[in-house]
Design a protein around this motif. Structure first.
Motif, PDB file in Angstrom:
ATOM      1  N   ARG A 156      -4.564 -10.952   6.056  1.00  0.00           N
ATOM      2  CA  ARG A 156      -4.665  -9.562   6.517  1.00  0.00           C
ATOM      3  C   ARG A 156      -3.287  -8.908   6.580  1.00  0.00           C
ATOM      4  N   ASP A 157      -2.324  -9.635   7.133  1.00  0.00           N
ATOM      5  CA  ASP A 157      -0.991  -9.067   7.303  1.00  0.00           C
ATOM      6  C   ASP A 157      -0.323  -8.790   5.958  1.00  0.00           C
ATOM      7  N   ARG A 158      -0.487  -9.699   5.007  1.00  0.00           N
ATOM      8  CA  ARG A 158       0.132  -9.442   3.702  1.00  0.00           C
ATOM      9  C   ARG A 158      -0.562  -8.301   2.981  1.00  0.00           C
ATOM     10  N   LEU A 159      -1.876  -8.233   3.072  1.00  0.00           N
ATOM     11  CA  LEU A 159      -2.581  -7.095   2.493  1.00  0.00           C
ATOM     12  C   LEU A 159      -2.076  -5.793   3.112  1.00  0.00           C
ATOM     13  N   ALA A 160      -1.933  -5.801   4.427  1.00  0.00           N
ATOM     14  CA  ALA A 160      -1.479  -4.600   5.122  1.00  0.00           C
ATOM     15  C   ALA A 160      -0.046  -4.233   4.743  1.00  0.00           C
ATOM     16  N   ALA A 161       0.724  -5.225   4.271  1.00  0.00           N
ATOM     17  CA  ALA A 161       2.124  -4.982   3.909  1.00  0.00           C
ATOM     18  C   ALA A 161       2.291  -4.492   2.478  1.00  0.00           C
ATOM     19  N   VAL A 162       1.230  -4.521   1.667  1.00  0.00           N
ATOM     20  CA  VAL A 162       1.345  -4.090   0.275  1.00  0.00           C
ATOM     21  C   VAL A 162       1.896  -2.669   0.168  1.00  0.00           C
ATOM     22  N   PRO A 163       1.420  -1.696   0.965  1.00  0.00           N
ATOM     23  CA  PRO A 163       1.999  -0.348   0.852  1.00  0.00           C
ATOM     24  C   PRO A 163       3.512  -0.318   1.097  1.00  0.00           C
ATOM     25  N   THR A 164       3.980  -1.077   2.078  1.00  0.00           N
ATOM     26  CA  THR A 164       5.418  -1.113   2.365  1.00  0.00           C
ATOM     27  C   THR A 164       6.190  -1.743   1.213  1.00  0.00           C
ATOM     28  N   MET A 165       5.658  -2.832   0.652  1.00  0.00           N
ATOM     29  CA  MET A 165       6.341  -3.492  -0.459  1.00  0.00           C
ATOM     30  C   MET A 165       6.419  -2.574  -1.673  1.00  0.00           C
ATOM     31  N   LEU A 166       5.323  -1.870  -1.973  1.00  0.00           N
ATOM     32  CA  LEU A 166       5.343  -0.977  -3.124  1.00  0.00           C
ATOM     33  C   LEU A 166       6.254   0.215  -2.888  1.00  0.00           C
ATOM     34  N   HIS A 167       6.345   0.670  -1.641  1.00  0.00           N
ATOM     35  CA  HIS A 167       7.268   1.767  -1.340  1.00  0.00           C
ATOM     36  C   HIS A 167       8.715   1.321  -1.547  1.00  0.00           C
ATOM     37  N   GLY A 168       9.050   0.105  -1.111  1.00  0.00           N
ATOM     38  CA  GLY A 168      10.396  -0.403  -1.331  1.00  0.00           C
ATOM     39  C   GLY A 168      10.717  -0.532  -2.808  1.00  0.00           C
ATOM     40  N   TRP A 169       9.763  -1.021  -3.576  1.00  0.00           N
ATOM     41  CA  TRP A 169       9.942  -1.150  -5.019  1.00  0.00           C
ATOM     42  C   TRP A 169      10.167   0.231  -5.645  1.00  0.00           C
ATOM     43  N   ARG A 170       9.359   1.173  -5.212  1.00  0.00           N
ATOM     44  CA  ARG A 170       9.493   2.542  -5.714  1.00  0.00           C
ATOM     45  C   ARG A 170      10.890   3.101  -5.416  1.00  0.00           C
ATOM     46  N   THR A 201       5.805 -12.012   6.205  1.00  0.00           N
ATOM     47  CA  THR A 201       4.652 -11.289   5.665  1.00  0.00           C
ATOM     48  C   THR A 201       4.958 -10.631   4.337  1.00  0.00           C
ATOM     49  N   ALA A 202       6.142 -10.012   4.240  1.00  0.00           N
ATOM     50  CA  ALA A 202       6.424  -9.171   3.083  1.00  0.00           C
ATOM     51  C   ALA A 202       7.827  -9.387   2.566  1.00  0.00           C
ATOM     52  N   THR A 203       8.001  -9.153   1.271  1.00  0.00           N
ATOM     53  CA  THR A 203       9.318  -9.123   0.652  1.00  0.00           C
ATOM     54  C   THR A 203       9.817  -7.681   0.622  1.00  0.00           C
ATOM     55  N   ASP A 204      11.071  -7.507   0.930  1.00  0.00           N
ATOM     56  CA  ASP A 204      11.682  -6.188   0.894  1.00  0.00           C
ATOM     57  C   ASP A 204      12.201  -5.936  -0.517  1.00  0.00           C
ATOM     58  N   ALA A 225       0.719   3.816  -9.067  1.00  0.00           N
ATOM     59  CA  ALA A 225       0.410   4.178 -10.446  1.00  0.00           C
ATOM     60  C   ALA A 225       0.713   5.654 -10.697  1.00  0.00           C
ATOM     61  N   GLN A 226       0.362   6.485  -9.742  1.00  0.00           N
ATOM     62  CA  GLN A 226       0.627   7.920  -9.884  1.00  0.00           C
ATOM     63  C   GLN A 226       2.132   8.189  -9.933  1.00  0.00           C
ATOM     64  N   PHE A 227       2.901   7.506  -9.079  1.00  0.00           N
ATOM     65  CA  PHE A 227       4.355   7.659  -9.101  1.00  0.00           C
ATOM     66  C   PHE A 227       4.927   7.277 -10.469  1.00  0.00           C
ATOM     67  N   LEU A 228       4.471   6.147 -11.006  1.00  0.00           N
ATOM     68  CA  LEU A 228       4.997   5.701 -12.290  1.00  0.00           C
ATOM     69  C   LEU A 228       4.675   6.696 -13.397  1.00  0.00           C
ATOM     70  N   ARG A 229       3.465   7.214 -13.408  1.00  0.00           N
ATOM     71  CA  ARG A 229       3.070   8.139 -14.476  1.00  0.00           C
ATOM     72  C   ARG A 229       3.758   9.506 -14.343  1.00  0.00           C
ATOM     73  N   GLN A 230       3.746  10.033 -13.138  1.00  0.00           N
ATOM     74  CA  GLN A 230       4.179  11.421 -12.961  1.00  0.00           C
ATOM     75  C   GLN A 230       5.679  11.552 -12.709  1.00  0.00           C
ATOM     76  N   ASP A 231       6.255  10.599 -11.974  1.00  0.00           N
ATOM     77  CA  ASP A 231       7.651  10.741 -11.564  1.00  0.00           C
ATOM     78  C   ASP A 231       8.617   9.876 -12.367  1.00  0.00           C
ATOM     79  N   TYR A 232       8.196   8.648 -12.716  1.00  0.00           N
ATOM     80  CA  TYR A 232       9.135   7.712 -13.329  1.00  0.00           C
ATOM     81  C   TYR A 232       9.083   7.749 -14.857  1.00  0.00           C
ATOM     82  N   ALA A 233       7.878   7.643 -15.416  1.00  0.00           N
ATOM     83  CA  ALA A 233       7.746   7.529 -16.873  1.00  0.00           C
ATOM     84  C   ALA A 233       8.389   8.683 -17.640  1.00  0.00           C
TER      85      ALA A 233
END
Length: 541
Positions: A123-137, A34-37, A200-208
Motif C-alpha cells: 500500500r505504501d509503495r503504491l501510494a508513493a508512486v505519484p511522489t516518485m513520478l513527480h521527482g522523475w519529472r 517506501t520510495a526512491t527519490d 504520460a500527459q507531461f511527457l507528450r505535452q511538455d517534454y516531447a
C-alpha cells in the motif's frame, strides 16, 4: 569481516536506503524504505555516495585474494556508474519498454504478500508512486534546462507505456486482498494509476516537443554506456565488424539446420513449417510447457556439469500480460531465498505460442543460464562481498546465459523438432543486436552504404535477426533507448567462450570444476573476468 568487505556491506546498506525500489527488485532483504527519490536531489545523493565510497576504497588495503577481487569489482562498478552520472544520464533517463517506469512497477510486483505487514508495505509503495513520478519529472525538466534531453521517440514510448499502466496495472493486487487494508489499497492503486496518466500527459505535452530528434547518442556517450554494461572498454568499431562476421557465420549454420528439417528447404520455409506445427494453443498450455522444460533442465543438469544448490530448486515461471513488454527476463531470488528466482514471459495478447524457438530461451533465463549463475551469487554469499551478491554486470550475466544456450547444444538438449534451429535463430538475433546497437548509436554505415534508421533496423531484425513479429518493434525501441546493453549478450558470450578455450589447453582441465569455480567468482566486468578465469585451477581431483 575484512575492511574491504565491511565497506562493500556499508555501501549496500546506504545504497538500499537511497534506492529502495532497485534494492527490493534486486533481492535485498530487511526493512526497506517506501520510495526512491528520483528528483535532482536524490540523483545527487546517489552520485555522492559513489564518490565517497570510491574515495574510502582508496584508503583500504586488500589482504586476501577474496579482498582483492571484492575491491576490484566494487571499484570497476562504481567507476562505471560515476561516469554515467557525471555525463548527466540520470537527468535524461527515458527508455522503453525496459526502463525506470518498468522498474517501479516490477518492484511492486515482487513485494511479498504473505502478512498484513507485507500488504501495508505494498500500500505504501503504491501510494508513493505519484511522489516518485513527480521527482522523475522534476529531473527530466532539470535535464532539459541544462541541455540534457532524451530522444523524442523514447519520450512518446514511455508516455504510451505509462498510459497502459494507468488502465489498472496494479488492480490485480487490490483484487487479491480482502483484508482490512482493501479500501486503502484501492485508494493507493487509484492514485498510482492517476499519476501514470499525468506523467504520460507531461511527457507528450511538455517534454516531447523539446526532446532530441536524434536517436543516436554518439560515440562518447556510447563508450560510457558500453563500459557500464560490459565492464570493459571496447573498440566499438572492431565489435561492429565482428558482429557482421558473426551473423554471417550463424546464417550459414542456420541454412544447414533448415536443410535437416526439410531437405532443400530455406530457413524461411523451415521456419514457416515450424510455426504451423510446433506450437501450443492457450496461455495455460504455454505455461505448462514452460514449467515442464524449466523443471527438466534443473533435473537433467544437476550433478553432471554442475551441482545445483537445493535452494535453487525453487524457480517460478510467470506470464506477463503487459502488452508493451518485449522479451522474457529473469529476476533473482532474495538474499535469504524467501523469494525464489523467477522467469517472466510476455504473452503480448497472443493465444497461440510457438515453442520451437523458445526452448533455448528457457535455458537462457532458467538453467543453466541466469537462474544458475545469478542464484550462485546468493549461494556463495559466505565467500563473496555483499556488493557482489546483489550486483551483476550485463556482459557477465548475459554472456553466461548465451554460453548456457551453447552448452545445452553441446549436451544434445535440442532434440525436439526445430529447437536447434530455434537456438541458432536466437544466436542470430544477438549478433544482429551488436550491429544494430553500435551502428545506430555511432551512426555507422551498413554494407550497402546506407545509414541506420528505426524502420530499416526493424526490417533487419525481422529478416536477419529472425525475431517474431510481435517482438520486433519493442526490441528496436529498446536498443534505441538503452545504448550499450544489447551488445552485452554476444560480446559477453565471446568473453566466456574465449576463456573456456584458453582453460581447455591447460593440463588436467575438467569442465565441471571450471563451471563450479567460475560461478563461485561472482559477477565481474569482462576485463576482470578474463584475468580471473585465466588464473583459476580447474583440474579435477
Amino acid at each position: 569481516m575484512t575492511p574491504i568487505f565491511e565497506l562493500c556491506e556499508r555501501y549496500v546498506d546506504q545504497w538500499s536506503t537511497l534506492d529502495p525500489v532497485a534494492a527490493s527488485s534486486t533481492g535485498i532483504t530487511g526493512t526497506l524504505g517506501t520510495a526512491t527519490d528520483y528528483s535532482p536531489e536524490g540523483i545527487d545523493a546517489r552520485a555522492d555516495l559513489i564518490r565517497q565510497t570510491l574515495a574510502e576504497l582508496d584508503t583500504r588495503q586488500a589482504h586476501t585474494h577474496a579482498d582483492r577481487r571484492a575491491a576490484a569489482h566494487l571499484r570497476e562498478r562504481l567507476e562505471a556508474e560515476r561516469a554515467w552520472y557525471e555525463a548527466g544520464e540520470a537527468h535524461r533517463w527515458l527508455s522503453a519498454p525496459i526502463g525506470l517506469l518498468m522498474h517501479i512497477r516490477v518492484s511492486i510486483e515482487l513485494m511479498p504478500r504473505e502478512t498484513e505487514q507485507d500488504w501495508q508495505r505494498i500500500r505504501d509503495r503504491l501510494a508513493a508512486v505519484p511522489t516518485m513520478l513527480h521527482g522523475w519529472r522534476t529531473s527530466l525538466t532539470h535535464g532539459h534546462a541544462h541541455g540534457l534531453t532524451a530522444a523524442h521517440r523514447q519520450a512518446l514510448a514511455v508516455a504510451e507505456q505509462a498510459d497502459g499502466y494507468a488502465h489498472g496495472t496494479h488492480q490485480h493486487l487490490v483484487d487479491a486482498h480482502s483484508g482490512p487494508l482493501a479500501t486503502e489499497l484501492q485508494r493507493a492503486a487509484d492514485a498510482a494509476h492517476t499519476a501514470y496518466a499525468e506523467f504520460a500527459q507531461f511527457l507528450r505535452q511538455d517534454y516531447a516537443p523539446h526532446a532530441s530528434t536524434t536517436d543516436a547518442v554518439g560515440e562518447d556517450r556510447y563508450r560510457i554506456a558500453s563500459r557500464l554494461y560490459l565492464g570493459s572498454d571496447i573498440d566499438p568499431h572492431e565489435a561492429y565488424a565482428w558482429g557482421w562476421d558473426e551473423l554471417a557465420r550463424i546464417e550459414t549454420e542456420l541454412a544447414t539446420e533448415a536443410d535437416r528439417i526439410h531437405p532443400g528447404a530455406t530457413i524461411e520455409q523451415a521456419t514457416e513449417h515450424l510455426n504451423r506445427t510446433a506450437h501450443v494453443a492457450s496461455e495455460q498450455a504455454y505455461h505448462e510447457w514452460l514449467r515442464y522444460w524449466h523443471d527438466w533442465a534443473l533435473d537433467t543438469l544437476d550433478g553432471t556439469l554442475v551441482d545445483i544448490d537445493p535452494r535453487l530448486r525453487a524457480l517460478d515461471v510467470t506470464l506477463v500480460t503487459d502488452p508493451t513488454a518485449g522479451s522474457p527476463y529473469y529476476t533473482p531470488p532474495t538474499e535469504d531465498f524467501s523469494r525464489p528466482g523467477r522467469t517472466w514471459w510476455p504473452i503480448a495478447n497472443r493465444s497461440r505460442f510457438t515453442t520451437w524457438n523458445e526452448l533455448s530461451t528457457v535455458f537462457h533465463e532458467g538453467v543453466p543460464g541466469h537462474h544458475l549463475q545469478l542464484g550462485a551469487n546468493r549461494v556463495h554469499s559466505h565467500t563473496l562481498s555483499r556488493f557482489s551478491t546483489i550486483t551483476d554486470v550485463s556482459g557477465h550475466a548475459e554472456g553466461w546465459a548465451l554460453y548456457a544456450e551453447r552448452l545445452a547444444d553441446e549436451l544434445g538438449w535440442f532434440t525436439e523438432p526445430g529447437t536447434r534451429l530455434g537456438m541458432l535463430t536466437s544466436s542470430a538475433l544477438r549478433a544482429a543486436r551488436v550491429v544494430i546497437d553500435i551502428g545506430v548509436h555511432l551512426d555507422l554505415t551498413r554494407p550497402d552504404g546506407t545509414r541506420w534508421t528505426f524502420d530499416n533496423a526493424q526490417e533487419f531484425l525481422r529478416d536477419r535477426g529472425r525475431l517474431a513479429p510481435h517482438q520486433v518493434q519493442p526490441e528496436i525501441l529498446r536498443y534505441f533507448g538503452w545504448p550499450g546493453q544489447a551488445i552485452s549478450y554476444k560480446l559477453g558470450e565471446r568473453a566466456w567462450m574465449n576463456a573456456r578455450a584458453r582453460a581447455e589447453t591447460r593440463p588436467g582441465f575438467d569442465l565441471k570444476d571450471w563451471h563450479t569455480t567460475a560461478l563461485s567468482l561472482g559477477p565481474l566486468g569482462l576485463d576482470t573476468l578474463a584475468t580471473e578465469l585465466d588464473h583459476i585451477d580447474t583440474t579435477s581431483g
